[in-house]
Design an enzyme around this catalytic site. Sequence first.
Site, PDB file in Angstrom:
ATOM      1  N   LYS A  69       0.866  -1.093  -0.009  1.00 10.31           N
ATOM      2  CA  LYS A  69       0.027   0.003   0.090  1.00 10.31           C
ATOM      3  C   LYS A  69       0.779   1.273  -0.035  1.00 10.31           C
ATOM      4  O   LYS A  69       1.943   1.387   0.732  1.00 10.31           O
ATOM      5  CB  LYS A  69      -1.090   0.217   1.150  1.00 10.31           C
ATOM      6  CG  LYS A  69      -1.634   1.239   1.263  1.00 10.31           C
ATOM      7  CD  LYS A  69      -2.150   1.503   2.929  1.00 10.31           C
ATOM      8  CE  LYS A  69      -2.970   2.814   3.115  1.00 10.31           C
ATOM      9  NZ  LYS A  69      -1.862   4.105   2.924  1.00 10.31           N
ATOM     10  N   LEU A 102      -4.359   0.238   7.372  1.00 13.41           N
ATOM     11  CA  LEU A 102      -3.377   1.065   7.487  1.00 13.41           C
ATOM     12  C   LEU A 102      -3.772   2.459   7.329  1.00 13.41           C
ATOM     13  O   LEU A 102      -4.539   2.733   6.218  1.00 13.41           O
ATOM     14  CB  LEU A 102      -2.244   0.658   6.525  1.00 13.41           C
ATOM     15  CG  LEU A 102      -1.268  -0.585   6.817  1.00 13.41           C
ATOM     16  CD1 LEU A 102      -0.645  -0.753   5.342  1.00 13.41           C
ATOM     17  CD2 LEU A 102      -0.544  -0.274   7.737  1.00 13.41           C
ATOM     18  N   ASP A 103      -3.184   3.338   8.138  1.00 15.31           N
ATOM     19  CA  ASP A 103      -3.490   4.693   7.848  1.00 15.31           C
ATOM     20  C   ASP A 103      -3.289   5.293   6.506  1.00 15.31           C
ATOM     21  O   ASP A 103      -2.657   4.771   5.817  1.00 15.31           O
ATOM     22  CB  ASP A 103      -3.045   5.511   8.909  1.00 15.31           C
ATOM     23  CG  ASP A 103      -3.434   5.346  10.555  1.00 15.31           C
ATOM     24  OD1 ASP A 103      -4.272   4.698  10.828  1.00 15.31           O
ATOM     25  OD2 ASP A 103      -2.665   5.674  11.209  1.00 15.31           O
ATOM     26  N   LEU A 104      -4.030   6.544   6.354  1.00 13.17           N
ATOM     27  CA  LEU A 104      -3.902   7.085   4.878  1.00 13.17           C
ATOM     28  C   LEU A 104      -2.348   7.311   4.765  1.00 13.17           C
ATOM     29  O   LEU A 104      -1.800   7.239   3.652  1.00 13.17           O
ATOM     30  CB  LEU A 104      -4.663   8.473   4.886  1.00 13.17           C
ATOM     31  CG  LEU A 104      -4.744   8.914   3.427  1.00 13.17           C
ATOM     32  CD1 LEU A 104      -5.431   8.318   2.356  1.00 13.17           C
ATOM     33  CD2 LEU A 104      -5.329  10.523   3.673  1.00 13.17           C
ATOM     34  N   SER A 106       0.296   5.867   6.260  1.00 14.27           N
ATOM     35  CA  SER A 106       0.961   4.589   6.305  1.00 14.27           C
ATOM     36  C   SER A 106       0.928   4.083   5.179  1.00 14.27           C
ATOM     37  O   SER A 106       0.356   3.907   4.255  1.00 14.27           O
ATOM     38  CB  SER A 106       0.390   3.658   7.399  1.00 14.27           C
ATOM     39  OG  SER A 106       0.354   4.557   8.800  1.00 14.27           O
TER      40      SER A 106
END
Length: 243
Positions: A69, A102-104, A106
């Site tokens: 990602k 997963l955070d934006l 990350s």
Amino acid sequence: MKERLQKIISGHGICSRRAAEKLIADGRVKLNGAVAEIGMSADIESDIIEVDGKVLGDRPESVYILLNKPRGVLTTSSDDRGRKTVVQLVDCGERVYPVGRLDLTSEGLLVLTNDGDVARALTHPSGGIEKTYRVTVEPFVESKVEELAALDELDGEPINPAKVTVVQQSEGRAKLEIVINQGKNRQIRRMCEAVGMDVHRLKRTRIGELKLAGLRPGEWRYMEKEEIRWLKGLAKSMGRDAK
């Protein structure tokens, strides 16, 4: 064979089992023409199940994918603001959804699948699956390593100890490897904040026996047989524990 509605829905790759429960609670699922309720079971071979007016057909082939990602991509299936999602990066011919978050900002290893049992096994709190992160932080001094590893709570909520290793260090800045076996909301960032460090980059590199190696940001691949075998073993073990 009858199964819980939420299990059937998640098994068709529509969403996770928890999200399927919400679909049922919101009245968006019908069983044989009547609005379904939480707790109902059905047989996909003989019952008619509708989600948002669409009848579920045969269960699709199970798909297991690893994605690297990139930053700035949402870990979700869709976004009402039109922002890019991880699902848009994966063109596999089947409807898959991301497992965990997963955070934006990350990046790194993310699993996508349409296998609801595997998704549940990977995210269930009792799983204790180790996850490894490479984290760039500042300001940094050596004592921060011991502080991070000694943390046993966040905002009054208990957490398991982390393994912390310094990978690279320069004046006031460091790259750390942090291993945790939980998945609490923004856990790594909150841990670093708790000891006075800002996170400048956060990248997940491992989930249990699944590794990021070989994938560039935005790239994905189908899992190898050994990886799938590990996942299915995990799901089978979780199923036994739930009985």
